[in-house]
Design a protein around this motif. Structure first.
Motif, short mmCIF file in Angstrom:
data_model
loop_
_atom_site.label_atom_id
_atom_site.label_comp_id
_atom_site.label_asym_id
_atom_site.label_seq_id
_atom_site.Cartn_x
_atom_site.Cartn_y
_atom_site.Cartn_z
N ALA A 191 -31.76 52.09 -63.43
CA ALA A 191 -32.71 53.15 -62.85
C ALA A 191 -34.11 52.98 -63.23
CB ALA A 191 -32.13 54.40 -63.44
N GLY A 223 -38.44 46.02 -61.89
CA GLY A 223 -37.89 47.23 -61.07
C GLY A 223 -37.70 48.45 -61.51
N TYR A 262 -29.25 55.40 -50.06
CA TYR A 262 -28.49 54.68 -51.25
C TYR A 262 -27.13 55.51 -51.16
CZ TYR A 262 -32.97 53.18 -52.90
OH TYR A 262 -33.89 52.49 -53.10
C1 LIG Z 1 -35.73 49.77 -57.61
C2 LIG Z 1 -34.81 48.88 -58.49
C3 LIG Z 1 -34.05 49.65 -59.28
C4 LIG Z 1 -33.85 51.08 -59.60
O1 LIG Z 1 -34.10 51.89 -58.47
P1 LIG Z 1 -34.71 53.31 -58.64
O2 LIG Z 1 -34.69 53.87 -57.38
O3 LIG Z 1 -36.38 52.98 -58.89
O4 LIG Z 1 -34.21 53.95 -59.75
C5 LIG Z 1 -32.79 48.72 -60.17
N1 LIG Z 1 -32.99 47.58 -60.00
C6 LIG Z 1 -34.11 46.85 -59.10
C7 LIG Z 1 -33.65 45.36 -59.08
C8 LIG Z 1 -34.74 47.61 -58.37
O5 LIG Z 1 -35.59 46.97 -57.64
#
Ligand SMILES: *Cc1c(COP(=O)(O)O)cnc(C)c1O
Length: 442
Positions: free
Chosen positions: A275, A336, A245
């Motif tokens: 998040a 998510g 990331y």
């Molecule tokens: C996974 C995800 C996030 C956040 O990521 P994390 O690593 O879980 O904080 C945000 N938006 C979407 C669409 C995701 O799939």
């Protein structure tokens, strides 16, 4: 620590515990220079540069396995786009002041996985594949990595496993299948049916749990630990995910430069990223802080129904924080973001780097989804839409205005600011699901 104890210790958390939309400002944010040394001990600039170099080594393989990446030469990168009509639309609809220029970072449209998980998830799969091939003498670092496409039989001895609410599983699943790994994705009850179907169509084994995300992760970890040929992608603490990331930051910097956008004290950068466990927003934000220091202001956004990263940092209970312990159900349409407990790594490393955390209502996720579709003709999934709570809320909440004053974000500087709503997912959403999303009111 429970609700009453916590409220007595920190009354500013009342709106959070009442699951109202709010902005929590992080009182532990420190000037970059004062935390630089300690941060580098955990994740250094060299670590991030190493991850970026690894992704470049893999570019020939990615281009070969996924012709859709030819345009970016095998790098998985997304457009950065001005969204002036959305900015106007939001300002009018909510009678809000959104200063500066609003941009959309379209990780929603990243190749292969269609979400921000194409950064961290794919990076971890590639890194693991590289380690296996190097130590088996099947690869050297100076080889053309396109040859990895011929090693499927070698990789088929190994299994990748991951716990997921959906998108992480899709990125791990699709890339692992392309490498030749066997894949098992452990999915929580929040996972959408279409994501399970899509994974199964790639030959991925999907195991479903009637429980929340933490349980899916725990079960996946257990299953993987019992198998010496299996690697578990641990969303709750993986450094490799985080590094994948973090590489986004230098790529974003190139895009800003190419678009003639300056970032300095007179031209601040404000970033709002949805998040879940915090890995994606944490890694991206951390990378941005390493490049832009105090000129960037990184905010997380979480569902008001599931503010786990916020609580993990605010209480300093880190991964031990669980929204259920505070009487919050953790149920949200933002699949998510439906993580009841946050990442141990991210809540710790971002304690002195995160500016704050906005929370967003379920209803607004769909309102923003429709607004972006109508104003710009861009579709992003509900989890992604959380990002707009940031630019809308910054000057609306007293805490946001106080933050601006405390950090020298004067009216004039804000007028020259770049605000980025980080769109985190959407490209793989099937047509009939868009119809459902566009018609959903909460
Ligand atoms: C996974 C995800 C996030 C956040 O990521 P994390 O690593 O879980 O904080 C945000 N938006 C979407 C669409 C995701 O799939």
């Amino acid at each position: 620590m429970h609700r009453d104890t916590l409220l007595a210790a920190d009354p500013s958390l009342r709106a959070v515990l009442d699951t109202e939309e709010t902005l929590w400002i992080n009182p532990r944010l420190l000037p970059f220079d004062t935390v630089d040394g300690l941060s580098q001990l955990v994740i250094s600039d060299a670590d991030i540069a190493d991850a970026a170099a690894r992704l470049r080594r893999f570019a020939p393989f990615i281009r070969r396995a996924f012709p859709e990446t030819a345009e970016t030469d095998g790098l998985i990168e997304s457009p950065l786009r001005a969204i002036p009509q959305m900015q106007r639309h939001l300002a009018e609809m909510y009678d809000a002041e959104i200063p500066g220029r609003l941009l959309l970072k379209m990780d929603s449209h990243l190749a292969i996985a269609g979400s921000v998980k194409a950064r961290g998830g794919i990076y971890e799969v590639l890194k693991h594949a590289e380690e296996l091939a190097l130590s088996a003498g099947r690869l050297t670092r100076t080889d053309d990595y396109a040859k990895l496409a011929d090693l499927r039989d070698f990789f088929a001895q190994y299994t990748m496993q991951v716990g997921s609410t959906g998108n992480l599983g899709m990125s791990i699943g699709i890339m692992s299948a392309a490498i030749g790994f066997r894949v098992r994705v452990h999915m929580s009850a929040d996972a959408k049916q279409w994501k399970k179907n899509l994974l199964r169509s790639h030959g991925v084994e999907v195991i479903e749990y009637a429980d929340d995300y933490s349980r899916a992760v725990a079960e996946g970890r257990r299953a993987s630990d019992a198998d010496p040929m299996s690697h578990f992608v641990d969303d709750e603490k993986s450094v490799d995910l985080f590094l994948g990331y973090a590489v986004a930051a230098e790529r974003l910097k190139e895009q800003l430069t190419a678009q003639g956008i300056t970032v300095d004290p007179e031209h601040p950068l404000l970033v709002y990223i949805p998040a879940g466990v915090g890995g994606a927003p944490g890694g991206v934000s951390y990378g941005l802080r390493r490049l832009y220091h105090d000129d960037v202001h990184c905010f997380f956004v979480e569902p008001a129904q599931c503010p786990s990263v916020l609580l993990g940092i605010a209480t300093q209970e880190f991964e031990r924080a669980n929204v259920h312990d505070y009487g919050i159900a953790g149920r949200t349409d933002a699949d998510g973001l439906a993580c009841a407990s946050p990442s141990s790594l991210v809540t710790r490393i971002m304690t002195n780097h995160a500016a704050g955390d906005f929370t967003v209502s379920e209803a607004h996720l769909y309102d923003y989804l429709r607004a972006l579709d109508q104003s710009e003709g861009i579709r992003i999934e509900p989890s992604s839409c959380a990002a707009f709570a940031g630019p809308l809320g910054l000057l609306r909440f007293p805490a946001g205005r106080a933050y601006c004053v405390a950090h020298g974000l004067t009216e004039q500087r804000l007028a020259h600011a770049t605000q980025i709503a980080w769109a985190t997912g959407g490209r793989l959403v099937p047509e009939e699901i868009w119809t459902e999303y566009l018609g959903t009111y909460r």
